[in-house]
Scaffold this motif. Structure first.
Motif, PDB file in Angstrom:
ATOM      1  N   GLN A  60       0.180 -11.136 -10.585  1.00 21.72           N
ATOM      2  CA  GLN A  60       1.580 -10.789 -10.823  1.00 21.72           C
ATOM      3  C   GLN A  60       2.414 -10.868  -9.539  1.00 21.72           C
ATOM      4  O   GLN A  60       3.555 -10.421  -9.505  1.00 21.72           O
ATOM      5  CB  GLN A  60       1.678  -9.393 -11.443  1.00 21.72           C
ATOM      6  CG  GLN A  60       1.083  -9.330 -12.831  1.00 21.72           C
ATOM      7  CD  GLN A  60       1.202  -7.944 -13.442  1.00 21.72           C
ATOM      8  OE1 GLN A  60       1.942  -7.082 -12.987  1.00 21.72           O
ATOM      9  NE2 GLN A  60       0.452  -7.728 -14.511  1.00 21.72           N
ATOM     10  N   ASN A  61       1.810 -11.445  -8.507  1.00 22.69           N
ATOM     11  CA  ASN A  61       2.492 -11.611  -7.212  1.00 22.69           C
ATOM     12  C   ASN A  61       3.058 -10.303  -6.666  1.00 22.69           C
ATOM     13  O   ASN A  61       4.146 -10.269  -6.095  1.00 22.69           O
ATOM     14  CB  ASN A  61       3.592 -12.667  -7.305  1.00 22.69           C
ATOM     15  CG  ASN A  61       3.038 -14.033  -7.609  1.00 22.69           C
ATOM     16  OD1 ASN A  61       2.044 -14.449  -7.018  1.00 22.69           O
ATOM     17  ND2 ASN A  61       3.648 -14.724  -8.545  1.00 22.69           N
ATOM     18  N   LYS A  62       2.293  -9.235  -6.842  1.00 19.13           N
ATOM     19  CA  LYS A  62       2.695  -7.926  -6.309  1.00 19.13           C
ATOM     20  C   LYS A  62       2.386  -7.872  -4.811  1.00 19.13           C
ATOM     21  O   LYS A  62       1.593  -8.670  -4.298  1.00 19.13           O
ATOM     22  CB  LYS A  62       1.945  -6.792  -7.019  1.00 19.13           C
ATOM     23  CG  LYS A  62       2.129  -6.751  -8.516  1.00 19.13           C
ATOM     24  CD  LYS A  62       3.430  -6.136  -8.896  1.00 19.13           C
ATOM     25  CE  LYS A  62       3.501  -5.989 -10.415  1.00 19.13           C
ATOM     26  NZ  LYS A  62       4.761  -5.479 -10.868  1.00 19.13           N
ATOM     27  N   ASP A  63       2.969  -6.935  -4.136  1.00 22.23           N
ATOM     28  CA  ASP A  63       2.750  -6.738  -2.706  1.00 22.23           C
ATOM     29  C   ASP A  63       1.352  -6.156  -2.491  1.00 22.23           C
ATOM     30  O   ASP A  63       1.112  -4.973  -2.756  1.00 22.23           O
ATOM     31  CB  ASP A  63       3.824  -5.803  -2.158  1.00 22.23           C
ATOM     32  CG  ASP A  63       3.720  -5.582  -0.663  1.00 22.23           C
ATOM     33  OD1 ASP A  63       2.801  -6.134  -0.013  1.00 22.23           O
ATOM     34  OD2 ASP A  63       4.572  -4.847  -0.133  1.00 22.23           O
ATOM     35  N   LEU A  64       0.443  -6.993  -1.995  1.00 21.35           N
ATOM     36  CA  LEU A  64      -0.946  -6.568  -1.829  1.00 21.35           C
ATOM     37  C   LEU A  64      -1.124  -5.542  -0.719  1.00 21.35           C
ATOM     38  O   LEU A  64      -2.149  -4.867  -0.672  1.00 21.35           O
ATOM     39  CB  LEU A  64      -1.842  -7.785  -1.583  1.00 21.35           C
ATOM     40  CG  LEU A  64      -1.821  -8.854  -2.679  1.00 21.35           C
ATOM     41  CD1 LEU A  64      -2.773  -9.981  -2.341  1.00 21.35           C
ATOM     42  CD2 LEU A  64      -2.154  -8.256  -4.038  1.00 21.35           C
ATOM     43  N   THR A  65      -0.131  -5.386   0.139  1.00 22.12           N
ATOM     44  CA  THR A  65      -0.233  -4.354   1.180  1.00 22.12           C
ATOM     45  C   THR A  65      -0.113  -2.960   0.581  1.00 22.12           C
ATOM     46  O   THR A  65      -0.420  -1.973   1.248  1.00 22.12           O
ATOM     47  CB  THR A  65       0.849  -4.543   2.281  1.00 22.12           C
ATOM     48  OG1 THR A  65       2.142  -4.379   1.697  1.00 22.12           O
ATOM     49  CG2 THR A  65       0.731  -5.915   2.933  1.00 22.12           C
ATOM     50  N   LYS A  66       0.322  -2.881  -0.671  1.00 29.01           N
ATOM     51  CA  LYS A  66       0.442  -1.590  -1.362  1.00 29.01           C
ATOM     52  C   LYS A  66      -0.909  -1.095  -1.895  1.00 29.01           C
ATOM     53  O   LYS A  66      -1.026   0.050  -2.315  1.00 29.01           O
ATOM     54  CB  LYS A  66       1.419  -1.701  -2.535  1.00 29.01           C
ATOM     55  CG  LYS A  66       2.793  -2.164  -2.147  1.00 29.01           C
ATOM     56  CD  LYS A  66       3.622  -1.029  -1.646  1.00 29.01           C
ATOM     57  CE  LYS A  66       5.031  -1.541  -1.383  1.00 29.01           C
ATOM     58  NZ  LYS A  66       5.841  -0.622  -0.681  1.00 29.01           N
ATOM     59  N   ILE A  67      -1.902  -1.965  -1.882  1.00 28.33           N
ATOM     60  CA  ILE A  67      -3.223  -1.579  -2.391  1.00 28.33           C
ATOM     61  C   ILE A  67      -3.902  -0.674  -1.373  1.00 28.33           C
ATOM     62  O   ILE A  67      -4.039  -1.019  -0.205  1.00 28.33           O
ATOM     63  CB  ILE A  67      -4.097  -2.819  -2.676  1.00 28.33           C
ATOM     64  CG1 ILE A  67      -3.443  -3.691  -3.748  1.00 28.33           C
ATOM     65  CG2 ILE A  67      -5.508  -2.399  -3.101  1.00 28.33           C
ATOM     66  CD1 ILE A  67      -4.160  -5.000  -4.015  1.00 28.33           C
ATOM     67  N   SER A  68      -4.342   0.468  -1.858  1.00 26.33           N
ATOM     68  CA  SER A  68      -5.005   1.447  -1.004  1.00 26.33           C
ATOM     69  C   SER A  68      -6.327   0.890  -0.461  1.00 26.33           C
ATOM     70  O   SER A  68      -7.044   0.170  -1.153  1.00 26.33           O
ATOM     71  CB  SER A  68      -5.283   2.711  -1.820  1.00 26.33           C
ATOM     72  OG  SER A  68      -6.101   3.587  -1.109  1.00 26.33           O
ATOM     73  N   GLN A  69      -6.640   1.265   0.770  1.00 26.19           N
ATOM     74  CA  GLN A  69      -7.895   0.833   1.385  1.00 26.19           C
ATOM     75  C   GLN A  69      -9.098   1.302   0.575  1.00 26.19           C
ATOM     76  O   GLN A  69     -10.098   0.612   0.474  1.00 26.19           O
ATOM     77  CB  GLN A  69      -7.988   1.342   2.830  1.00 26.19           C
ATOM     78  CG  GLN A  69      -9.160   0.801   3.609  1.00 26.19           C
ATOM     79  CD  GLN A  69      -9.155  -0.713   3.718  1.00 26.19           C
ATOM     80  OE1 GLN A  69      -8.098  -1.341   3.865  1.00 26.19           O
ATOM     81  NE2 GLN A  69     -10.322  -1.325   3.639  1.00 26.19           N
ATOM     82  N   ARG A  70      -8.998   2.469  -0.071  1.00 26.39           N
ATOM     83  CA  ARG A  70     -10.120   2.973  -0.865  1.00 26.39           C
ATOM     84  C   ARG A  70     -10.449   2.026  -2.017  1.00 26.39           C
ATOM     85  O   ARG A  70     -11.610   1.892  -2.395  1.00 26.39           O
ATOM     86  CB  ARG A  70      -9.847   4.391  -1.389  1.00 26.39           C
ATOM     87  CG  ARG A  70      -9.022   4.458  -2.639  1.00 26.39           C
ATOM     88  CD  ARG A  70      -8.927   5.863  -3.211  1.00 26.39           C
ATOM     89  NE  ARG A  70      -8.273   5.856  -4.490  1.00 26.39           N
ATOM     90  CZ  ARG A  70      -6.992   5.561  -4.725  1.00 26.39           C
ATOM     91  NH1 ARG A  70      -6.198   5.246  -3.728  1.00 26.39           N
ATOM     92  NH2 ARG A  70      -6.508   5.606  -5.938  1.00 26.39           N
ATOM     93  N   VAL A  71      -9.437   1.350  -2.550  1.00 28.72           N
ATOM     94  CA  VAL A  71      -9.656   0.405  -3.631  1.00 28.72           C
ATOM     95  C   VAL A  71     -10.509  -0.746  -3.137  1.00 28.72           C
ATOM     96  O   VAL A  71     -11.475  -1.150  -3.799  1.00 28.72           O
ATOM     97  CB  VAL A  71      -8.319  -0.108  -4.218  1.00 28.72           C
ATOM     98  CG1 VAL A  71      -8.539  -1.244  -5.189  1.00 28.72           C
ATOM     99  CG2 VAL A  71      -7.571   1.031  -4.882  1.00 28.72           C
ATOM    100  N   PHE A  72     -10.175  -1.286  -1.974  1.00 32.50           N
ATOM    101  CA  PHE A  72     -10.972  -2.388  -1.403  1.00 32.50           C
ATOM    102  C   PHE A  72     -12.393  -1.936  -1.113  1.00 32.50           C
ATOM    103  O   PHE A  72     -13.348  -2.658  -1.398  1.00 32.50           O
ATOM    104  CB  PHE A  72     -10.310  -2.936  -0.138  1.00 32.50           C
ATOM    105  CG  PHE A  72      -9.051  -3.702  -0.407  1.00 32.50           C
ATOM    106  CD1 PHE A  72      -9.061  -4.897  -1.112  1.00 32.50           C
ATOM    107  CD2 PHE A  72      -7.829  -3.214   0.043  1.00 32.50           C
ATOM    108  CE1 PHE A  72      -7.904  -5.606  -1.364  1.00 32.50           C
ATOM    109  CE2 PHE A  72      -6.657  -3.910  -0.196  1.00 32.50           C
ATOM    110  CZ  PHE A  72      -6.688  -5.117  -0.899  1.00 32.50           C
TER     111      PHE A  72
END
Length: 76
Positions: A60-72
């Motif tokens: 969805q071309n969202k801002d991937l910098t918004k993804i929390s480090q815990r998710v990764f």
């Protein structure tokens, strides 16, 4: 989602599973689903949910910098 925030993980998993069956592109539902599964110690299922969250964010071309480090970390 309020259930997940109140540690009502079983209720949250049930509701989010039903939501995601109907609306699989609902980005926030994937992360909440992963967090709820993680709270139930269903780490392999949570990993899948987190991976779907990341995939949906990308698609969805969202801002991937918004993804929390815990998710990764949890999606590995």
């Amino acid at each position: 989602m309020k259930h997940e925030q109140n540690n009502q993980y079983k209720e949250s998993v049930y509701l989010l599973h039903n939501i995601l069956e109907k609306y699989p592109l609902c980005v926030l539902s994937w992360i909440n689903y992963g967090d709820s599964l993680w709270g139930l110690n269903e780490k392999s299922q949570a990993k899948i949910a987190y991976q779907k969250y990341i995939y949906t964010m990308k698609s969805q071309n969202k801002d991937l910098t918004k993804i929390s480090q815990r998710v990764f970390e949890r999606s590995k």
